[in-house]
Design an enzyme around this catalytic site. Sequence first.
Site, PDB file in Angstrom:
ATOM      1  N   GLY A   1       1.327  -1.232   0.012  1.00 49.31           N
ATOM      2  CA  GLY A   1       0.366   0.020  -0.441  1.00 49.31           C
ATOM      3  C   GLY A   1       0.890   0.989   0.341  1.00 49.31           C
ATOM      4  O   GLY A   1       1.935   1.819   1.415  1.00 49.31           O
TER       5      GLY A   1
ATOM      6  N   CYS B   1     -10.613   2.741   9.782  1.00 45.66           N
ATOM      7  CA  CYS B   1      -9.973   1.854   8.353  1.00 45.66           C
ATOM      8  C   CYS B   1      -8.945   1.060   8.107  1.00 45.66           C
ATOM      9  O   CYS B   1      -9.195  -0.264   6.571  1.00 45.66           O
ATOM     10  CB  CYS B   1      -9.095   3.821   7.529  1.00 45.66           C
TER      11      CYS B   1
ATOM     12  N   CYS C   1      -7.110  11.498   7.608  1.00 44.13           N
ATOM     13  CA  CYS C   1      -6.735  11.733   6.235  1.00 44.13           C
ATOM     14  C   CYS C   1      -7.701  12.439   5.588  1.00 44.13           C
ATOM     15  O   CYS C   1      -7.038  13.185   4.471  1.00 44.13           O
ATOM     16  CB  CYS C   1      -6.305  10.414   5.697  1.00 44.13           C
TER      17      CYS C   1
HETATM   18  N1  LIG Z   1      -3.141   6.038   0.188  1.00 41.54           N
HETATM   19  C1  LIG Z   1      -3.135   5.334   0.348  1.00 41.54           C
HETATM   20  N2  LIG Z   1      -2.777   3.937  -0.159  1.00 41.54           N
HETATM   21  C2  LIG Z   1      -1.761   2.917  -0.230  1.00 41.54           C
HETATM   22  N3  LIG Z   1      -1.608   2.908   0.843  1.00 41.54           N
HETATM   23  C3  LIG Z   1      -2.070   3.198   1.813  1.00 41.54           C
HETATM   24  C4  LIG Z   1      -2.339   4.923   2.196  1.00 41.54           C
HETATM   25  N4  LIG Z   1      -3.063   5.284   3.132  1.00 41.54           N
HETATM   26  C5  LIG Z   1      -1.619   4.788   3.800  1.00 41.54           C
HETATM   27  N5  LIG Z   1      -1.160   3.275   3.094  1.00 41.54           N
HETATM   28  C6  LIG Z   1      -0.742   2.805   3.340  1.00 41.54           C
HETATM   29  O1  LIG Z   1      -0.907   2.349   5.209  1.00 41.54           O
HETATM   30  C7  LIG Z   1       0.191   3.249   5.727  1.00 41.54           C
HETATM   31  C8  LIG Z   1       0.055   3.654   7.114  1.00 41.54           C
HETATM   32  O2  LIG Z   1      -1.010   4.482   6.493  1.00 41.54           O
HETATM   33  P1  LIG Z   1      -0.983   6.540   7.743  1.00 41.54           P
HETATM   34  O3  LIG Z   1      -1.913   6.444   7.255  1.00 41.54           O
HETATM   35  O4  LIG Z   1      -0.385   5.873   8.894  1.00 41.54           O
HETATM   36  O5  LIG Z   1       0.267   7.122   6.408  1.00 41.54           O
HETATM   37  P2  LIG Z   1       1.824   7.462   7.268  1.00 41.54           P
HETATM   38  O6  LIG Z   1       2.951   7.157   8.449  1.00 41.54           O
HETATM   39  O7  LIG Z   1       1.991   8.896   7.319  1.00 41.54           O
HETATM   40  O8  LIG Z   1       2.750   6.881   5.961  1.00 41.54           O
HETATM   41  P3  LIG Z   1       3.223   7.114   4.537  1.00 41.54           P
HETATM   42  O9  LIG Z   1       4.207   7.977   5.210  1.00 41.54           O
HETATM   43  O10 LIG Z   1       3.595   6.191   3.903  1.00 41.54           O
HETATM   44  O11 LIG Z   1       2.063   8.558   4.202  1.00 41.54           O
HETATM   45  C9  LIG Z   1       0.995   3.338   4.829  1.00 41.54           C
HETATM   46  O12 LIG Z   1       2.217   3.627   5.044  1.00 41.54           O
HETATM   47  C10 LIG Z   1       0.737   2.846   3.441  1.00 41.54           C
HETATM   48  O13 LIG Z   1       1.101   1.812   3.401  1.00 41.54           O
END
Ligand SMILES: Nc1ncnc2c1ncn2[C@@H]1O[C@H](COP(=O)(O)OP(=O)(O)OP(=O)(O)O)[C@@H](O)[C@H]1O
Length: 387
Positions: A26, A117, A214
């Site tokens: 993801g 989510c 988000c």
């Molecule tokens: N829009 C998306 N599409 C695909 N995978 C997602 C998306 N948003 C989040 N993920 C997955 O879920 C994980 C955790 O999401 P989170 O929103 O906590 O992101 P994060 O800690 O800001 O990580 P990143 O730096 O990768 O954005 C992400 O690292 C990613 O692998």
Amino acid sequence: MLLPRKFDGRIIILQNDNSKTRVVVGMSGGVDSSVTALLLKEQGYDVIGIFMKNWDDTDEFGVCTATEDYKDVALVADQIGIPYYTVNFEKEYWDRVFEYFLAEYRAGRTPNPDVMCNKEIKFKAFLDYATELGADYVATGHYAQVTRDEAGLVHMLRGADDNKDQTYFLSQLTQAQLQKVLFPLGHLEKPEVRKIAERAGLATAKKKDSTGICFIGEKNFKQFLSQYLPAQKGRMMTFEGRDMGEHAGLMYYTIGQRGGLGIGGQHGGDNEPWFVVGKDLTQNVLYVGQGFHHEALYSTSLDASELSFTRDMPDTFEMHCTAKFRYRQADTGVTIKVNGDKVDVVFDEPVRAITPGQAVVFYDGEECLGGGLIDHAYKNEAVMQYQ
Ligand SMILES: Nc1ncnc2c1ncn2[C@@H]1O[C@H](COP(=O)(O)OP(=O)(O)OP(=O)(O)O)[C@@H](O)[C@H]1O
């Protein structure tokens, strides 16, 4: 060949050559998931990056954060040398996460959309989709660890970086889901992840971390919510019956919240700040009190529903373990009495600002056992007034 529902990336061959384990990552366009994909590729997996579009935030100028983030996914995937594309889960997200989010606020609770989510989108809709694409695993950049014991059981452990541990948000994952996930960053500290990205020259190495819910992002929370739920102004009172003015709508306030109340120290006779200490939905009254440690904020037990465990557990049992009642909070010792998908939780010590709608998450040492959604807090057996 199975085609993605909304194909928008580079053409990829979806047949697995069976020589490698296929992992669908993801990719959000952030640094964490970029490094996740990089590490898996380096470890020799057959890696595919997929960006999920869950929310349409196109503004009046036609600009949408998802479009920007997807560009970063494309840049990084090209640098790493993996195929990538995007899939649209807006409908699933709306139905399973956003409707829940609104219903909770309507009921005067404070929901946690990230928990939902993960349960419904990232590790259900997305996982199912990845499985259709022939994935053996899905991977994300979450800070959590999964280990497999000799019996083949997967245990979810806290991320090695205490500051970033995300097991709280993953607490509703089941054993079946955990069997299919990889968290390649779980043993790393965030600064190391940035360094890996910088060393590899990834386009997202210096990208700012996303914050907040988000779909709200940097937007004003009150303004956002008022687009969906009518705010009903009402009275703000102390438990002693003093009228402290008007509140903007109960949904805008969280138990234990300081600030945003528009009351200065002058009303209280001393300088202690004011906090939200309760909500009465039927009367539409917001209760406020002075002092971080206001007595009304402390409770001794709670009950929760939607209980889910990360591994199979008996239908009814009792145990002592630790619990977290919100993200970024130290664990507290608790005794839990489980009955099906409901649980009573008695705290070793009184706990401040238990908030209905938030997740209560249980730990046995480093292992996250699962969790539920808080329904009510109690003080010495009596349900807390006005929650
Ligand atoms: N829009 C998306 N599409 C695909 N995978 C997602 C998306 N948003 C989040 N993920 C997955 O879920 C994980 C955790 O999401 P989170 O929103 O906590 O992101 P994060 O800690 O800001 O990580 P990143 O730096 O990768 O954005 C992400 O690292 C990613 O692998």
